[in-house]
Design a protein around this motif. Sequence first.
Motif, PDB file in Angstrom:
ATOM      1  N   ARG A 102     -38.126  14.435 -24.140  1.00  0.00           N
ATOM      2  CA  ARG A 102     -38.794  13.678 -25.203  1.00  0.00           C
ATOM      3  C   ARG A 102     -38.231  14.043 -26.567  1.00  0.00           C
ATOM      4  O   ARG A 102     -37.995  13.175 -27.402  1.00  0.00           O
ATOM      5  N   LYS A 139     -50.976  15.025 -29.588  1.00  0.00           N
ATOM      6  CA  LYS A 139     -49.831  14.291 -29.079  1.00  0.00           C
ATOM      7  C   LYS A 139     -48.721  14.318 -30.111  1.00  0.00           C
ATOM      8  O   LYS A 139     -48.975  14.174 -31.307  1.00  0.00           O
ATOM      9  N   PRO A 181     -49.149  -1.294 -21.663  1.00  0.00           N
ATOM     10  CA  PRO A 181     -48.626  -0.192 -22.480  1.00  0.00           C
ATOM     11  C   PRO A 181     -47.323   0.341 -21.879  1.00  0.00           C
ATOM     12  O   PRO A 181     -47.153   0.358 -20.662  1.00  0.00           O
ATOM     13  N   PHE A 182     -46.432   0.723 -22.759  1.00  0.00           N
ATOM     14  CA  PHE A 182     -45.143   1.260 -22.314  1.00  0.00           C
ATOM     15  C   PHE A 182     -44.797   2.423 -23.246  1.00  0.00           C
ATOM     16  O   PHE A 182     -44.905   2.288 -24.461  1.00  0.00           O
ATOM     17  N   PRO A 204     -40.714   7.065 -24.900  1.00  0.00           N
ATOM     18  CA  PRO A 204     -39.499   7.531 -24.213  1.00  0.00           C
ATOM     19  C   PRO A 204     -39.054   6.600 -23.083  1.00  0.00           C
ATOM     20  O   PRO A 204     -38.081   6.884 -22.382  1.00  0.00           O
ATOM     21  N   PHE A 214     -54.628  -1.623 -15.628  1.00  0.00           N
ATOM     22  CA  PHE A 214     -54.332  -1.172 -16.986  1.00  0.00           C
ATOM     23  C   PHE A 214     -52.833  -0.940 -17.168  1.00  0.00           C
ATOM     24  O   PHE A 214     -52.240  -1.323 -18.170  1.00  0.00           O
ATOM     25  N   ALA A 272     -56.799   4.905 -21.555  1.00  0.00           N
ATOM     26  CA  ALA A 272     -55.715   5.814 -21.143  1.00  0.00           C
ATOM     27  C   ALA A 272     -56.101   7.287 -21.178  1.00  0.00           C
ATOM     28  O   ALA A 272     -55.336   8.135 -20.747  1.00  0.00           O
ATOM     29  N   THR A 313     -51.487  12.761 -15.195  1.00  0.00           N
ATOM     30  CA  THR A 313     -51.388  11.957 -16.418  1.00  0.00           C
ATOM     31  C   THR A 313     -50.859  10.596 -15.975  1.00  0.00           C
ATOM     32  O   THR A 313     -50.446  10.432 -14.833  1.00  0.00           O
TER      33      THR A 313
HETATM   34  P1  XMP Z   1     -50.257   9.992 -20.384  1.00  0.00           P
HETATM   35  O1  XMP Z   1     -49.016  10.064 -19.548  1.00  0.00           O
HETATM   36  O2  XMP Z   1     -50.288  11.020 -21.468  1.00  0.00           O
HETATM   37  O3  XMP Z   1     -50.202   8.581 -21.118  1.00  0.00           O
HETATM   38  O4  XMP Z   1     -51.501  10.000 -19.545  1.00  0.00           O
HETATM   39  C1  XMP Z   1     -51.283   8.006 -21.820  1.00  0.00           C
HETATM   40  C2  XMP Z   1     -50.832   6.662 -22.367  1.00  0.00           C
HETATM   41  O5  XMP Z   1     -49.858   6.842 -23.398  1.00  0.00           O
HETATM   42  C3  XMP Z   1     -48.604   6.283 -23.007  1.00  0.00           C
HETATM   43  N1  XMP Z   1     -47.577   7.243 -23.408  1.00  0.00           N
HETATM   44  C4  XMP Z   1     -46.865   7.148 -24.530  1.00  0.00           C
HETATM   45  N2  XMP Z   1     -46.831   6.220 -25.494  1.00  0.00           N
HETATM   46  N3  XMP Z   1     -45.155   7.438 -26.638  1.00  0.00           N
HETATM   47  C5  XMP Z   1     -45.983   6.374 -26.540  1.00  0.00           C
HETATM   48  O6  XMP Z   1     -45.932   5.530 -27.432  1.00  0.00           O
HETATM   49  C6  XMP Z   1     -45.132   8.425 -25.709  1.00  0.00           C
HETATM   50  O7  XMP Z   1     -44.391   9.383 -25.820  1.00  0.00           O
HETATM   51  C7  XMP Z   1     -46.025   8.256 -24.596  1.00  0.00           C
HETATM   52  N4  XMP Z   1     -46.272   9.014 -23.504  1.00  0.00           N
HETATM   53  C8  XMP Z   1     -47.229   8.375 -22.786  1.00  0.00           C
HETATM   54  C9  XMP Z   1     -48.673   6.080 -21.517  1.00  0.00           C
HETATM   55  O8  XMP Z   1     -47.823   5.019 -21.082  1.00  0.00           O
HETATM   56  C10 XMP Z   1     -50.138   5.781 -21.315  1.00  0.00           C
HETATM   57  O9  XMP Z   1     -50.450   4.425 -21.599  1.00  0.00           O
END
Ligand code: XMP
Length: 320
Positions: free
Chosen positions: A109, A150, A201-202, A205, A240, A275, A316
Amino acid sequence: MIKEIKASELDTRKFIDEKVKEIKSAVGSGIAINALSGGVDSSAVTMLGHRALGKQLRTVFIQNGLMRAREPEQVAGFFKKMGVDIEIIDARNEFLKALKGITDPELKREAITQTFYKKVFGRIVRESGAKFLLQGTILTDVDETVAGIKRQHNVFAQLGIDPQETFGYQILEPLIQLRKDGVRMTGKALGLPEELFTRIPFPGPALAARIIGEVTAERLETVRKATSVVEKLLGGRGAFQYMAILHEDRVTGMRDGKRDFGQQIEVRCWDSIDARTATPTRLSFEVLEQLADSIISEVPGVVSVTYNIASKPPSTIEAV
Ligand code: XMP
């Protein structure tokens, strides 16, 4: 202290008028630049910026090679229809080089963030002579950064970057008083198409968050193909988020009557509101079988397909 504007009290017309005026008066006759990812925040900023500045705003989409199939062209296509030209910058090799040999999730990341801001985007901004950078930072990004929850790639202070000093530009953050719901309302009022809001959501990274172990061009192609299959089969069911993950371990399989020490794809499909917590969607076995058959026939080298049945937490949503 940033003054929050709650969605319930947001008058989008008034908000847009005010921000357009602020952007115009800050930039004057100069040039501004912004990076579009296709997410709701950067899309809303792009439209707001173009309304304020027209041709004085240059919008770039950085093709980092970590995107889904045809993603840059698709996003640029949405904006073309709204009369906004997007420049696609090919930086695939720079990102691949930065990721070479890295297997630790946080280091991956970090490499992506640094390559984006310090190398690629930093260079584009310097070369463009733009003195203003428009960013889609929202209040939630600031909160999460301050609370240390985060790592947000768009909060410069956290990256140890003073943009004025490092790049000689000033940052404008017109959405910073809003949260996601307010941004969606603003985006709709700016004429963004429904498709942009209904995209799942995407992560920033991108597909690198879905590769366990080293990110290489070949492994990206594998996870990209699997992602297309998963998105096609699981789209429109109200989940989702859904994704394909490429594992590092190989397993013995058979192909054309021969032993094939092949790759494994894990499918995840989540039910969630925000999320923060999530549970796996109860897909029918027919759908799971369809996923397995399509992935194995369409993605070379894959001999095993699994479905994740653990919830978040402790899982996660993404695997990296
Ligand atoms: P996790 O994996 O932490 O993801 O359970 C929670 C939500 O956040 C998105 N996600 C990110 N979005 N930058 C972003 O903009 C990131 O680095 C990132 N990492 C996770 C993930 O797709 C999920 O919707």
